[in-house]
Motif scaffolding. Structure first.
Motif, PDB file in Angstrom:
ATOM      1  N   PHE A   1       0.836  -1.193   0.000  1.00  0.00           N
ATOM      2  CA  PHE A   1       0.000   0.000   0.000  1.00  0.00           C
ATOM      3  C   PHE A   1       0.874   1.246   0.000  1.00  0.00           C
ATOM      4  O   PHE A   1       2.018   1.222   0.421  1.00  0.00           O
ATOM      5  CB  PHE A   1      -0.903   0.032   1.246  1.00  0.00           C
ATOM      6  CG  PHE A   1      -2.061  -0.926   1.197  1.00  0.00           C
ATOM      7  CD1 PHE A   1      -1.857  -2.290   1.337  1.00  0.00           C
ATOM      8  CD2 PHE A   1      -3.347  -0.472   1.018  1.00  0.00           C
ATOM      9  CE1 PHE A   1      -2.901  -3.175   1.296  1.00  0.00           C
ATOM     10  CE2 PHE A   1      -4.408  -1.343   0.977  1.00  0.00           C
ATOM     11  CZ  PHE A   1      -4.189  -2.713   1.114  1.00  0.00           C
ATOM     12  N   LEU A   2       0.306   2.336  -0.461  1.00  0.00           N
ATOM     13  CA  LEU A   2       0.972   3.629  -0.404  1.00  0.00           C
ATOM     14  C   LEU A   2       0.080   4.612   0.343  1.00  0.00           C
ATOM     15  O   LEU A   2      -1.107   4.740   0.038  1.00  0.00           O
ATOM     16  CB  LEU A   2       1.239   4.177  -1.810  1.00  0.00           C
ATOM     17  CG  LEU A   2       1.836   5.589  -1.847  1.00  0.00           C
ATOM     18  CD1 LEU A   2       3.295   5.563  -1.401  1.00  0.00           C
ATOM     19  CD2 LEU A   2       1.713   6.195  -3.237  1.00  0.00           C
TER      20      LEU A   2
ATOM     21  N   LEU B   1      -1.151  -1.111  -4.123  1.00  0.00           N
ATOM     22  CA  LEU B   1      -0.234  -1.067  -5.257  1.00  0.00           C
ATOM     23  C   LEU B   1       0.024  -2.463  -5.797  1.00  0.00           C
ATOM     24  O   LEU B   1      -0.037  -3.449  -5.058  1.00  0.00           O
ATOM     25  CB  LEU B   1       1.107  -0.455  -4.839  1.00  0.00           C
ATOM     26  CG  LEU B   1       1.113   0.944  -4.253  1.00  0.00           C
ATOM     27  CD1 LEU B   1       2.522   1.298  -3.795  1.00  0.00           C
ATOM     28  CD2 LEU B   1       0.606   1.968  -5.258  1.00  0.00           C
ATOM     29  N   ARG B   2       0.365  -2.531  -7.065  1.00  0.00           N
ATOM     30  CA  ARG B   2       0.874  -3.774  -7.627  1.00  0.00           C
ATOM     31  C   ARG B   2       2.336  -3.931  -7.232  1.00  0.00           C
ATOM     32  O   ARG B   2       2.957  -3.013  -6.698  1.00  0.00           O
ATOM     33  CB  ARG B   2       0.743  -3.758  -9.156  1.00  0.00           C
ATOM     34  CG  ARG B   2      -0.684  -3.628  -9.659  1.00  0.00           C
ATOM     35  CD  ARG B   2      -0.762  -3.900 -11.162  1.00  0.00           C
ATOM     36  NE  ARG B   2       0.343  -3.326 -11.927  1.00  0.00           N
ATOM     37  CZ  ARG B   2       0.196  -2.652 -13.069  1.00  0.00           C
ATOM     38  NH1 ARG B   2      -1.023  -2.428 -13.549  1.00  0.00           N
ATOM     39  NH2 ARG B   2       1.232  -2.192 -13.715  1.00  0.00           N
TER      40      ARG B   2
ATOM     41  N   PRO C   1      -9.624  -2.537   1.934  1.00  0.00           N
ATOM     42  CA  PRO C   1      -8.620  -1.621   1.394  1.00  0.00           C
ATOM     43  C   PRO C   1      -9.169  -0.614   0.392  1.00  0.00           C
ATOM     44  O   PRO C   1      -8.536   0.394   0.125  1.00  0.00           O
ATOM     45  CB  PRO C   1      -7.610  -2.566   0.721  1.00  0.00           C
ATOM     46  CG  PRO C   1      -8.424  -3.780   0.371  1.00  0.00           C
ATOM     47  CD  PRO C   1      -9.416  -3.921   1.490  1.00  0.00           C
ATOM     48  N   HIS C   2     -10.355  -0.863  -0.169  1.00  0.00           N
ATOM     49  CA  HIS C   2     -10.882   0.040  -1.180  1.00  0.00           C
ATOM     50  C   HIS C   2     -11.979   0.954  -0.653  1.00  0.00           C
ATOM     51  O   HIS C   2     -12.537   1.734  -1.397  1.00  0.00           O
ATOM     52  CB  HIS C   2     -11.426  -0.767  -2.372  1.00  0.00           C
ATOM     53  CG  HIS C   2     -10.390  -1.636  -3.012  1.00  0.00           C
ATOM     54  ND1 HIS C   2      -9.252  -1.138  -3.596  1.00  0.00           N
ATOM     55  CD2 HIS C   2     -10.305  -2.977  -3.130  1.00  0.00           C
ATOM     56  CE1 HIS C   2      -8.523  -2.138  -4.069  1.00  0.00           C
ATOM     57  NE2 HIS C   2      -9.132  -3.253  -3.791  1.00  0.00           N
ATOM     58  N   ALA C   3     -12.311   0.838   0.633  1.00  0.00           N
ATOM     59  CA  ALA C   3     -13.383   1.662   1.191  1.00  0.00           C
ATOM     60  C   ALA C   3     -12.918   3.099   1.371  1.00  0.00           C
ATOM     61  O   ALA C   3     -11.744   3.357   1.604  1.00  0.00           O
ATOM     62  CB  ALA C   3     -13.834   1.091   2.527  1.00  0.00           C
ATOM     63  N   ARG C   4     -13.850   4.022   1.272  1.00  0.00           N
ATOM     64  CA  ARG C   4     -13.499   5.426   1.465  1.00  0.00           C
ATOM     65  C   ARG C   4     -13.288   5.735   2.941  1.00  0.00           C
ATOM     66  O   ARG C   4     -12.691   6.731   3.299  1.00  0.00           O
ATOM     67  CB  ARG C   4     -14.586   6.326   0.885  1.00  0.00           C
ATOM     68  CG  ARG C   4     -14.636   6.300  -0.621  1.00  0.00           C
ATOM     69  CD  ARG C   4     -15.497   7.416  -1.156  1.00  0.00           C
ATOM     70  NE  ARG C   4     -14.966   8.729  -0.831  1.00  0.00           N
ATOM     71  CZ  ARG C   4     -13.986   9.327  -1.492  1.00  0.00           C
ATOM     72  NH1 ARG C   4     -13.401   8.733  -2.514  1.00  0.00           N
ATOM     73  NH2 ARG C   4     -13.577  10.533  -1.147  1.00  0.00           N
ATOM     74  N   SER C   5     -13.832   4.919   3.806  1.00  0.00           N
ATOM     75  CA  SER C   5     -13.599   5.074   5.227  1.00  0.00           C
ATOM     76  C   SER C   5     -13.575   3.686   5.836  1.00  0.00           C
ATOM     77  O   SER C   5     -13.914   2.702   5.189  1.00  0.00           O
ATOM     78  CB  SER C   5     -14.700   5.920   5.883  1.00  0.00           C
ATOM     79  OG  SER C   5     -15.955   5.284   5.725  1.00  0.00           O
TER      80      SER C   5
ATOM     81  N   ALA D   1      -3.103  -0.651  -7.905  1.00  0.00           N
ATOM     82  CA  ALA D   1      -3.658  -1.964  -8.184  1.00  0.00           C
ATOM     83  C   ALA D   1      -5.010  -1.890  -8.863  1.00  0.00           C
ATOM     84  O   ALA D   1      -5.421  -2.837  -9.543  1.00  0.00           O
ATOM     85  CB  ALA D   1      -3.775  -2.763  -6.888  1.00  0.00           C
ATOM     86  N   SER D   2      -5.743  -0.777  -8.695  1.00  0.00           N
ATOM     87  CA  SER D   2      -7.044  -0.632  -9.319  1.00  0.00           C
ATOM     88  C   SER D   2      -7.414   0.840  -9.371  1.00  0.00           C
ATOM     89  O   SER D   2      -6.716   1.695  -8.810  1.00  0.00           O
ATOM     90  CB  SER D   2      -8.110  -1.411  -8.540  1.00  0.00           C
ATOM     91  OG  SER D   2      -8.431  -0.729  -7.339  1.00  0.00           O
TER      92      SER D   2
END
Length: 376
Positions: A30-31, A45-46, A96-100, A52-53
């Motif tokens: 992650f970044l 991140l890849r 990991p993709h949630a806004r919160s 990653a998306s």
């Protein structure tokens, strides 16, 4: 502007039921990027450093002004900024993709902490505490426990609280989620304040060698200071020719090599275990050098980022000529983070994060982020 970039490990530890440790159910690095719009964005991140998306990043919104620094240890993230505050969060790695995050906690510091912009934040290698440096000239150490911070917020909310309609005292917050939703959370109180600098502190961090009780700090007062944290004593003061903007500690085993980046086109190499710690100078940038970082696991290679928009990669055995010199951004580069031995991520005043891929096919690839409302 992107004020700081930090790389999160591929898999990090989170507490499971009963206090047991459980591995996060993901295999992506992650970044975390801290921005002058007051937000911290966390993106998967890849392996090659690209996003990653296209999914929305996790957003940490604990500040009322520009965020100048961010650090991560395990599932705990801490950020600091121009609002004089420090915000502490617990990340939920399963989303990991949630806004919160449903487990997110925002507890900005207030009274009893810093009196000016907090420029630097870094965790102790063991992750139990973190250290800050600010423009008020102070260095402070805080407890990094989310549970303790939530408990403090809940206690603050119920102390002297209003009565219910039937005259009974208001009930105590029962969970971390309830405490985290408080409009006015309790301030984070420092465990210790280290005072001695006569100018703004630009960076502070714990040593990663020795017994782990010492910390380093640097300032616009043209000094490096070594602190014995438990006693609060200023063990060593080293005068520098110019202000130090960043410190890089080598992660290679048995190495105490330390780099300093300066308010000028200079980076210096030090070894604080010797009687004469000053070693070599590295020159070449066309402006201030606000960021320096060792290549992971290497005792000889490091990277620098500067206000000239360039990133340079160096070998300490050849201080006169960099291995790479790459024009990465159209404006000042404020931060950099190594993802691997061949990938560097950078943040800039041009409001972008870029990926530098080293090797024969050297490339620079901008990585889009949301637009910012403040830039300098």
């Amino acid at each position: 502007a992107i004020g700081a970039t930090k790389f999160l490990p591929k898999a990090f530890q989170v507490k499971g039921k009963g206090g047991r440790k459980a591995r996060a159910n993901n295999a992506l690095p992650f970044l975390a990027s801290a921005s002058y719009d007051g937000l911290v964005r966390i993106r998967p991140l890849r392996e090659d450093g690209a996003y990653a998306s296209d999914a929305a990043p996790l957003i940490a919104a604990g500040h009322k002004a520009a965020v100048k620094a961010v650090a991560v240890s395990g599932s705990t993230l801490v950020s600091a900024g121009r609002d004089h505050g420090v915000a502490l969060y617990e990340l939920d790695p399963t989303k990991p993709h949630a806004r919160s995050t449903s487990k997110g906690v925002v507890l900005p510091s207030a009274t009893g902490a810093h009196d000016d912009t907090v420029e630097s934040v870094a965790f102790h290698p063991l992750g139990m505490t973190f250290i800050t440096g600010a423009w008020d000239g102070k260095v402070q150490v805080y407890n990094a426990s989310i549970a303790a911070a939530v408990e403090a917020a809940a206690s603050s909310a119920t102390a002297g609280g209003d009565d219910d309609d039937d005259g009974r005292p208001a009930k105590r917050a029962k969970s971390g989620k309830a405490a985290a939703s408080l409009a006015d959370p309790a301030p984070l109180s420092p465990l210790i304040t280290l005072e001695g600098h006569t100018g703004a502190v630009t960076t502070a961090l714990f040593e990663n060698f020795g017994d782990g009780t010492n910390a380093l700090s640097a300032s616009w007062d043209h000094s490096l200071r070594v602190w014995d944290v438990p006693s609060g004593a200023n063990a060593t003061i080293i005068a520098t020719e110019t202000a130090v903007l960043d410190i890089g500690l080598c992660s290679a085993p048995s190495s105490s090599a330390t780099l300093t980046a300066h308010a000028g086109p200079v980076v210096r190499l030090w070894d604080f275990r010797t009687q004469d710690p000053a070693s070599a100078k590295f020159k070449g940038h066309g402006g201030f050098v606000p960021a320096v970082a060792w290549m992971p696991g290497s005792a000889v290679h490091f990277a620098t980022a500067a206000h000239d928009g360039k990133v340079r990669v160096w070998d300490i055995r050849s201080p006169s000529i960099p291995l790479y010199s790459v024009a990465v951004h159209s404006d000042k580069v404020f931060s950099l983070a190594w993802l691997s031995e061949t990938v560097i991520l950078t943040g800039s005043a041009d409001c972008t994060v870029s990926r530098v891929v080293l090797g024969d096919g050297l490339s620079v690839q901008p990585m889009a982020v949301a637009s910012n409302i403040d830039s300098e």
